[in-house]
Design an enzyme around this catalytic site. Structure first.
Site, PDB file in Angstrom:
ATOM      1  CD  GLU A 286      -2.311  -3.361   9.110  1.00 32.66           C
ATOM      2  OE1 GLU A 286      -2.061  -2.278   8.574  1.00 32.66           O
ATOM      3  OE2 GLU A 286      -1.558  -4.352   9.024  1.00 32.66           O
ATOM      4  CD1 TRP A 289       1.305  -1.535  10.513  1.00 34.28           C
ATOM      5  CD2 TRP A 289       2.908  -0.021  10.036  1.00 34.28           C
ATOM      6  NE1 TRP A 289       2.391  -2.192   9.977  1.00 34.28           N
ATOM      7  CE2 TRP A 289       3.379  -1.288   9.674  1.00 34.28           C
ATOM      8  CE3 TRP A 289       3.732   1.084   9.845  1.00 34.28           C
ATOM      9  CZ2 TRP A 289       4.640  -1.487   9.122  1.00 34.28           C
ATOM     10  CZ3 TRP A 289       4.994   0.887   9.292  1.00 34.28           C
ATOM     11  CH2 TRP A 289       5.437  -0.377   8.938  1.00 34.28           C
ATOM     12  CG  ASN A 352      -2.965  -0.671   3.161  1.00 36.55           C
ATOM     13  OD1 ASN A 352      -2.360   0.397   3.189  1.00 36.55           O
ATOM     14  ND2 ASN A 352      -2.376  -1.830   3.413  1.00 36.55           N
ATOM     15  CD1 TRP A 370       9.785  10.052  -1.961  1.00 34.61           C
ATOM     16  CD2 TRP A 370       8.136  10.975  -0.756  1.00 34.61           C
ATOM     17  NE1 TRP A 370      10.363  10.820  -0.972  1.00 34.61           N
ATOM     18  CE2 TRP A 370       9.386  11.389  -0.211  1.00 34.61           C
ATOM     19  CE3 TRP A 370       6.976  11.416  -0.149  1.00 34.61           C
ATOM     20  CZ2 TRP A 370       9.485  12.236   0.891  1.00 34.61           C
ATOM     21  CZ3 TRP A 370       7.068  12.269   0.956  1.00 34.61           C
ATOM     22  CH2 TRP A 370       8.309  12.669   1.459  1.00 34.61           C
ATOM     23  CD1 TRP A 393       1.681   9.066  -0.052  1.00 30.35           C
ATOM     24  CD2 TRP A 393       2.775   8.267  -1.840  1.00 30.35           C
ATOM     25  NE1 TRP A 393       0.775   8.896  -1.074  1.00 30.35           N
ATOM     26  CE2 TRP A 393       1.418   8.417  -2.179  1.00 30.35           C
ATOM     27  CE3 TRP A 393       3.654   7.782  -2.798  1.00 30.35           C
ATOM     28  CZ2 TRP A 393       0.923   8.087  -3.454  1.00 30.35           C
ATOM     29  CZ3 TRP A 393       3.168   7.454  -4.064  1.00 30.35           C
ATOM     30  CH2 TRP A 393       1.822   7.603  -4.381  1.00 30.35           C
TER      31      TRP A 393
HETATM   32  P1  FAD Z   1      -8.246  -1.027   8.473  1.00 30.64           P
HETATM   33  O1  FAD Z   1      -7.549  -2.103   7.730  1.00 30.64           O
HETATM   34  O2  FAD Z   1      -9.597  -1.322   8.970  1.00 30.64           O
HETATM   35  O3  FAD Z   1      -7.282  -0.624   9.675  1.00 30.64           O
HETATM   36  C1  FAD Z   1      -7.767   0.019  10.862  1.00 30.64           C
HETATM   37  C2  FAD Z   1      -7.039   1.311  11.068  1.00 30.64           C
HETATM   38  O4  FAD Z   1      -5.644   1.085  11.226  1.00 30.64           O
HETATM   39  C3  FAD Z   1      -7.147   2.275   9.898  1.00 30.64           C
HETATM   40  O5  FAD Z   1      -8.329   3.011   9.934  1.00 30.64           O
HETATM   41  C4  FAD Z   1      -5.911   3.134  10.060  1.00 30.64           C
HETATM   42  O6  FAD Z   1      -6.114   4.158  10.999  1.00 30.64           O
HETATM   43  C5  FAD Z   1      -4.912   2.153  10.644  1.00 30.64           C
HETATM   44  N1  FAD Z   1      -4.071   1.627   9.567  1.00 30.64           N
HETATM   45  C6  FAD Z   1      -4.297   0.556   8.782  1.00 30.64           C
HETATM   46  N2  FAD Z   1      -3.273   0.369   7.931  1.00 30.64           N
HETATM   47  C7  FAD Z   1      -2.403   1.364   8.176  1.00 30.64           C
HETATM   48  C8  FAD Z   1      -1.141   1.728   7.625  1.00 30.64           C
HETATM   49  N3  FAD Z   1      -0.557   1.029   6.663  1.00 30.64           N
HETATM   50  N4  FAD Z   1      -0.540   2.832   8.108  1.00 30.64           N
HETATM   51  C9  FAD Z   1      -1.093   3.549   9.095  1.00 30.64           C
HETATM   52  N5  FAD Z   1      -2.277   3.250   9.673  1.00 30.64           N
HETATM   53  C10 FAD Z   1      -2.912   2.171   9.207  1.00 30.64           C
HETATM   54  N6  FAD Z   1      -3.904   5.955   6.191  1.00 30.64           N
HETATM   55  C11 FAD Z   1      -4.489   7.048   6.696  1.00 30.64           C
HETATM   56  O7  FAD Z   1      -5.234   6.949   7.688  1.00 30.64           O
HETATM   57  N7  FAD Z   1      -4.294   8.275   6.133  1.00 30.64           N
HETATM   58  C12 FAD Z   1      -3.504   8.448   5.031  1.00 30.64           C
HETATM   59  O8  FAD Z   1      -3.340   9.567   4.562  1.00 30.64           O
HETATM   60  C13 FAD Z   1      -2.897   7.305   4.457  1.00 30.64           C
HETATM   61  N8  FAD Z   1      -2.133   7.398   3.338  1.00 30.64           N
HETATM   62  C14 FAD Z   1      -1.560   6.282   2.811  1.00 30.64           C
HETATM   63  C15 FAD Z   1      -0.748   6.396   1.671  1.00 30.64           C
HETATM   64  C16 FAD Z   1      -0.155   5.284   1.115  1.00 30.64           C
HETATM   65  C17 FAD Z   1       0.733   5.427  -0.113  1.00 30.64           C
HETATM   66  C18 FAD Z   1      -0.367   4.010   1.692  1.00 30.64           C
HETATM   67  C19 FAD Z   1       0.268   2.789   1.111  1.00 30.64           C
HETATM   68  C20 FAD Z   1      -1.152   3.887   2.828  1.00 30.64           C
HETATM   69  C21 FAD Z   1      -1.743   5.007   3.406  1.00 30.64           C
HETATM   70  N9  FAD Z   1      -2.549   4.912   4.567  1.00 30.64           N
HETATM   71  C22 FAD Z   1      -3.123   6.034   5.084  1.00 30.64           C
HETATM   72  C23 FAD Z   1      -2.672   3.628   5.305  1.00 30.64           C
HETATM   73  C24 FAD Z   1      -3.860   2.738   4.933  1.00 30.64           C
HETATM   74  O9  FAD Z   1      -3.948   2.601   3.542  1.00 30.64           O
HETATM   75  C25 FAD Z   1      -5.197   3.236   5.470  1.00 30.64           C
HETATM   76  O10 FAD Z   1      -5.075   3.571   6.837  1.00 30.64           O
HETATM   77  C26 FAD Z   1      -6.269   2.157   5.341  1.00 30.64           C
HETATM   78  O11 FAD Z   1      -6.419   1.797   3.989  1.00 30.64           O
HETATM   79  C27 FAD Z   1      -7.547   2.685   5.907  1.00 30.64           C
HETATM   80  O12 FAD Z   1      -8.596   1.790   5.700  1.00 30.64           O
HETATM   81  P2  FAD Z   1      -9.372   1.144   6.922  1.00 30.64           P
HETATM   82  O13 FAD Z   1      -9.758   2.187   7.883  1.00 30.64           O
HETATM   83  O14 FAD Z   1     -10.452   0.294   6.348  1.00 30.64           O
HETATM   84  O15 FAD Z   1      -8.218   0.272   7.554  1.00 30.64           O
END
Ligand code: FAD
Length: 486
Positions: A286, A289, A352, A370, A393
């Site tokens: 993640e 990503w 997410n 989008w 997005w």
């Molecule tokens: P965890 O599950 O704990 O993951 C750890 C870290 O990994 C996150 O803090 C984040 O930096 C990174 N990560 C995790 N999933 C993703 C992913 N799919 N894409 C990129 N990085 C990821 N994330 C953002 O940081 N900023 C945004 O503006 C953003 N917009 C999003 C818009 C959409 C439509 C979708 C579907 C996803 C988006 N995400 C975004 C990705 C993701 O939803 C969030 O990073 C995640 O929910 C953050 O929660 P967490 O820190 O608890 O993640």
């Protein structure tokens, strides 16, 4: 040693801080402190340089508190944070002249408009001026990661395979202290920037959910590693469990470094046998990503406005202000969608899995562009990120790199039943549905009159009827897609 070079060895260094609001593992700050020369840390709120995107409302709230925390940390190490509002180039040149700095250090950013500003500043300072750029906020520099044919990766799995084959560098500890310049430059007063909402002050729930700043970020990382890392691979898709790291806003503002996260997770894994490899690998994947999205931002012309898959330029998106408003306010009549949109509004963040569900609903069920969703997220998310927001997005809409195919339309009811089976998440954010039994909460319009009455739900009054029929919407979406499929 001539006079000029000995003078340069005592001249101040300006460290221009952007989305790297931390002392720990901050290579630009550490390198400046290591020289033993006076250090002038600077933050410029630039809303006017070409192509720089204005911050959203939730961003502004976070930034205020993050700068406040950073200024206190820097003061604790013997220096002051200078604040300026205006076009970065003018402010930097002014400060460099005011303090007699002969060097400018900063950590790299990856948006084309930001990079162009950085280049213009370096050019204005001239080749003899010591401008140094560092890698701080992503794990791998975009220009250093190439496919076998010399291009950039547009598919995630090979990108992950390539990056996971090598360990990122070790994080660098925060500097022990900084040497002060003779005079600090003039600084704005943070409160005068008026970043906090006042009329009305909508930030109460956000403030309850989040503590901006480096200290809170490092604490959140420790808590996550202690409590939730071991079960991450199993619980991360469950929005009611709330067992992801919650590090995204801290990463967005650079209050924590991805290198620190990577190595801390690694350390916990080696100390505790109870943390399965699957959990570590899933979490790292993640985190990577995030790098993937930053690489896309770096290589694409304008990720926020331009489809990566050009075929989508001809996609027949609808326009409906009423539908967009219902989605933004969490009044679509689909409980999981509405709960998600209200979590976003209340807390500045959304799980997410639910981001994917509400994104699919907007672009496929409602057939809205989008970019409308991306803009709303940008304004309301505390983690709204220049790379991940548009890239994700586009992923949801099908126009992105390695995107979910457009014809894969999420069913909001089955998604809800699968990922929030007991309706815990829905009950929390759509409390008017809280008394419905588990079986009815995902699709209240299918519940009997008696069930609804018992739960105090009156469709169309206390909670909306669905603004669209999912089955018909899915067919409409597939028909629209067939126009561009070729
Ligand atoms: P965890 O599950 O704990 O993951 C750890 C870290 O990994 C996150 O803090 C984040 O930096 C990174 N990560 C995790 N999933 C993703 C992913 N799919 N894409 C990129 N990085 C990821 N994330 C953002 O940081 N900023 C945004 O503006 C953003 N917009 C999003 C818009 C959409 C439509 C979708 C579907 C996803 C988006 N995400 C975004 C990705 C993701 O939803 C969030 O990073 C995640 O929910 C953050 O929660 P967490 O820190 O608890 O993640």
């Amino acid at each position: 040693m001539n006079d000029n070079s000995s003078k340069a060895h005592s001249d101040p260094i300006v460290v221009w801080m952007r989305d790297d609001l931390r002392l720990d593992d901050n290579p630009a700050l550490a390198a400046a402190a290591d020289t033993g020369r006076p250090v002038v840390p600077l933050y410029v709120l630039d809303e006017t340089s070409d192509g720089i995107r204005a911050l959203g409302g939730a961003h502004q709230w976070w930034l205020h508190h993050s700068l406040d925390a950073l200024a206190r940390s820097l003061r604790g190490k013997g220096t002051e944070l200078t604040l300026r509002r205006g076009a970065a180039k003018g402010e930097l040149l002014d400060i460099i002249a005011a303090v007699g700095a002969t060097a400018l250090y900063f950590n790299r950013r990856y948006d084309p408009a930001g990079r162009a500003v950085d280049d213009r500043i370096a050019e204005a300072l001239g080749a003899a001026f010591d401008v140094r750029r560092f890698t701080a906020n992503i794990l791998h520099e975009p220009d250093e990661v190439q496919t076998t044919t010399g291009g950039y990766y547009k598919v995630y799995t090979p990108f992950w395979k390539k990056l996971s084959a090598s360990e990122p560098r070790d994080p660098i500890d925060a500097p022990a202290g900084f040497k002060q310049p003779e005079d600090f430059p003039r600084s704005d007063n943070l409160a005068d920037w008026a970043l906090l909402p006042t009329k009305p002050d909508w930030s109460g729930d956000i403030a309850e959910a989040w503590t901006p700043g480096e200290k809170a970020a490092l604490e959140r990382l420790e808590t996550f590693c202690n409590d939730d890392l071991a079960g991450y691979h199993e619980a991360r898709d469950n929005p009611s469990a709330d067992r992801t790291s919650g590090l995204s806003p801290h990463l967005r503002w650079g209050e924590i470094s991805p290198y620190r996260i990577w190595h801390t997770v690694q350390t916990y894994a080696s100390r505790r046998q109870s943390i399965p490899d699957d959990a570590i690998r899933t979490f790292k994947k993640e985190l990577v990503w995030r790098d993937f999205n930053a690489h896309l931002l770096h290589h694409c012309d304008n990720l926020t406005t331009t489809n990566i898959n050009k075929r989508f330029d001809a996609f027949p998106w609808r326009r409906s202000d009423a539908d967009l408003r219902a989605w933004q306010r969490g009044l679509t009549g689909y409980p999981i969608v509405d709960a998600g949109m209200r979590q976003l509004w209340q807390t500045g963040w959304m799980h997410n899995r639910v981001r994917m569900i509400v994104g699919s609903f907007l672009t496929k069920d409602l057939l809205l562009d989008w970019r409308d969703g991306e803009r709303w997220f940008w304004d309301t998310l505390v983690d709204g990120d220049a790379a991940s927001n548009p890239a994700q997005w586009q992923w949801v809409a099908g126009s992105g790199a390695d995107a979910q195919p457009f014809f894969r339309v999420f069913n909001p009811v089955t998604q809800s039943e699968k990922f929030d089976p007991a309706g815990t998440y829905i009950r929390r954010f759509a409390p008017e549905l809280a008394e419905l039994p588990d079986k009815a909460i995902h699709a209240p319009w299918n519940a009997s009159d008696e069930t609804l009455a018992k739960a105090g739900v009156r469709l169309g009054e206390t909670y909306p009827r669905p603004i669209i029929d999912h089955k018909a919407a899915r067919e409409r979406a597939l028909a629209a897609y067939s126009e561009i499929r070729g």
